[in-house]
Design a protein around this motif. Structure first.
Motif, PDB file in Angstrom:
ATOM      1  N   UNK A  45       0.791  -1.095   0.015  1.00 32.21           N
ATOM      2  CA  UNK A  45       0.145  -0.096  -0.142  1.00 32.21           C
ATOM      3  C   UNK A  45       0.778   1.331   0.055  1.00 32.21           C
ATOM      4  N   UNK A  46       1.948   1.220   0.704  1.00 34.37           N
ATOM      5  CA  UNK A  46       2.939   2.465   0.982  1.00 34.37           C
ATOM      6  C   UNK A  46       3.512   2.659  -0.502  1.00 34.37           C
ATOM      7  N   UNK A  47       3.851   1.593  -1.158  1.00 30.47           N
ATOM      8  CA  UNK A  47       4.497   1.670  -2.515  1.00 30.47           C
ATOM      9  C   UNK A  47       3.487   2.457  -3.505  1.00 30.47           C
ATOM     10  N   UNK A  48       2.360   2.248  -3.415  1.00 38.25           N
ATOM     11  CA  UNK A  48       1.416   2.883  -4.297  1.00 38.25           C
ATOM     12  C   UNK A  48       1.045   4.188  -3.768  1.00 38.25           C
ATOM     13  N   UNK A  49       1.186   4.540  -2.523  1.00 35.49           N
ATOM     14  CA  UNK A  49       1.063   5.798  -1.996  1.00 35.49           C
ATOM     15  C   UNK A  49       2.062   6.595  -2.433  1.00 35.49           C
ATOM     16  N   UNK A  50       3.314   6.172  -2.447  1.00 37.26           N
ATOM     17  CA  UNK A  50       4.467   6.942  -3.065  1.00 37.26           C
ATOM     18  C   UNK A  50       4.422   7.546  -4.304  1.00 37.26           C
ATOM     19  N   UNK A  51       3.383   6.942  -5.282  1.00 37.04           N
ATOM     20  CA  UNK A  51       3.222   7.470  -6.524  1.00 37.04           C
ATOM     21  C   UNK A  51       2.326   8.920  -6.404  1.00 37.04           C
ATOM     22  N   UNK A  52       1.927   9.031  -5.176  1.00 37.51           N
ATOM     23  CA  UNK A  52       0.726   9.909  -4.988  1.00 37.51           C
ATOM     24  C   UNK A  52      -0.458   9.897  -5.980  1.00 37.51           C
ATOM     25  N   UNK A  53      -1.016   8.855  -5.706  1.00 39.08           N
ATOM     26  CA  UNK A  53      -2.400   8.675  -6.708  1.00 39.08           C
ATOM     27  C   UNK A  53      -3.259   9.535  -6.253  1.00 39.08           C
ATOM     28  N   UNK A  54      -4.131   9.716  -7.192  1.00 38.09           N
ATOM     29  CA  UNK A  54      -5.674  10.367  -6.873  1.00 38.09           C
ATOM     30  C   UNK A  54      -6.654   9.236  -6.783  1.00 38.09           C
ATOM     31  N   UNK A  55      -6.455   7.968  -7.182  1.00 39.56           N
ATOM     32  CA  UNK A  55      -7.337   7.033  -6.998  1.00 39.56           C
ATOM     33  C   UNK A  55      -6.457   5.587  -6.735  1.00 39.56           C
ATOM     34  N   UNK A  56      -6.405   5.361  -5.541  1.00 42.02           N
ATOM     35  CA  UNK A  56      -6.014   4.089  -5.063  1.00 42.02           C
ATOM     36  C   UNK A  56      -6.596   2.857  -5.162  1.00 42.02           C
ATOM     37  N   UNK A  57      -6.300   2.003  -5.882  1.00 41.05           N
ATOM     38  CA  UNK A  57      -7.087   0.733  -6.070  1.00 41.05           C
ATOM     39  C   UNK A  57      -6.675  -0.516  -5.274  1.00 41.05           C
ATOM     40  N   UNK A  58      -7.424  -0.866  -4.527  1.00 37.56           N
ATOM     41  CA  UNK A  58      -6.880  -2.206  -3.534  1.00 37.56           C
ATOM     42  C   UNK A  58      -7.519  -3.455  -4.085  1.00 37.56           C
ATOM     43  N   UNK A  59      -6.795  -4.333  -4.301  1.00 35.72           N
ATOM     44  CA  UNK A  59      -7.203  -5.686  -4.797  1.00 35.72           C
ATOM     45  C   UNK A  59      -7.104  -6.691  -3.521  1.00 35.72           C
ATOM     46  N   UNK A  60      -8.079  -7.009  -3.027  1.00 41.06           N
ATOM     47  CA  UNK A  60      -8.171  -8.008  -1.881  1.00 41.06           C
ATOM     48  C   UNK A  60      -7.121  -7.825  -0.941  1.00 41.06           C
ATOM     49  N   UNK A  61      -7.048  -6.607  -0.099  1.00 38.99           N
ATOM     50  CA  UNK A  61      -6.054  -6.466   0.785  1.00 38.99           C
ATOM     51  C   UNK A  61      -6.238  -7.291   1.940  1.00 38.99           C
ATOM     52  N   UNK A  62      -7.224  -7.867   2.135  1.00 42.32           N
ATOM     53  CA  UNK A  62      -7.240  -8.906   3.475  1.00 42.32           C
ATOM     54  C   UNK A  62      -6.758 -10.096   2.923  1.00 42.32           C
ATOM     55  N   UNK A  63      -6.632 -10.639   1.917  1.00 44.25           N
ATOM     56  CA  UNK A  63      -6.224 -11.755   1.601  1.00 44.25           C
ATOM     57  C   UNK A  63      -4.985 -12.506   2.144  1.00 44.25           C
TER      58      UNK A  63
END
Length: 249
Positions: free
Chosen positions: A148-166
């Motif tokens: 998740x942090x790696x995605x945030x590092x790109x400063x997204x405007x839309x964060x898409x989380x695919x099955x984060x609890x898996x």
């Protein structure tokens, strides 16, 4: 100005000759959390991969701030501000936590990435403590934080989380969803989350869709779906649900 940040219209896609998505419609507004829930084989991950440009759309359209991105490559989609956290985390196990996070900011200036790192470490203090460790040595929950942090590092405007609890233990799942709630409150981004754990996703969502066999069969606010007898029966502990109120996947 576009009404929605992301607007998906009549989306069809699949693999080879097998169609998986059959006319999906959904939208995400600015600052909104939208959940897509459903059992295994519903098409949730395929939907995310099409939106990310990893899998091609067959027909329909994907609008980003009113402009079609249906034929954009994955790298271009990411540059526009759509960042996906893939199912199964997929961290670089032989790189340190901080190197994993910095890779997420590829293409941004060093100063911008450093600023994002501070934001990430405030959200996930455990990653600051482990920033020099190899990502492969972390627990599953910590690796999910890295992803998740790696995605945030790109400063997204839309964060898409695919099955984060898996694959995570219940207490870790609760922590991850609590952190997603903090992100919703504190970061200037929208979130699209696909999840098998309907209860956790619906509690967090402003709006939600139930996907079944590649079609959106129920939609409404998160609260409406939590109280919908069909959703309760299938996903929230009614007849046919597994122990703990989660649908089998």
């Amino acid at each position: 100005m576009a009404e929605y940040l992301l607007d998906v219209r009549g989306l069809h896609s699949g693999y080879g000759r097998v169609e998986v998505l059959h006319g999906i419609n959904l939208h995400v507004g600015k600052g909104e959390v939208v959940a897509v829930v459903g059992a295994n084989g519903a098409g949730k991950s395929t939907l995310m991969n099409v939106l990310s440009g990893i899998v091609s759309a067959w027909s329909g359209d994907i609008l980003w701030e009113g402009q079609s991105i249906r034929r954009q490559r994955a790298a271009n989609v990411a540059r526009l501000g759509l960042r996906q956290v893939p199912e199964g985390r997929r961290v670089f196990i032989d790189l340190s936590v901080e190197d994993n996070l910095r890779l997420g900011g590829y293409g941004r200036s060093k100063a911008e990435v450093n600023q994002s790192l501070e934001t990430i470490y405030e959200l996930f203090p455990r990653l600051r403590e482990r920033r020099r460790q190899m990502a492969g040595s972390l627990s599953g929950g910590e690796q999910q934080m890295v992803a998740i942090g790696r995605a945030i590092a790109g400063k997204p405007r839309l964060l898409m989380l695919d099955e984060p609890s898996m694959g995570l233990a219940p207490l870790v799942v609760a922590e991850i969803f609590w952190l997603i709630g903090v992100m919703k409150a504190e970061l200037d981004m929208s979130i699209l989350i696909v999840e098998q754990n309907a209860r956790a996703a619906l509690r967090l969502a402003d709006r939600a869709h139930v996907l079944s066999l590649g079609k959106s069969i129920i939609e409404g606010t998160g609260a409406e779906l939590m109280n919908d007898p069909r959703v309760q029966q299938a996903f929230l502990g009614g007849h046919g649900a597994t122990q703990g109120g989660e649908a089998a996947e």
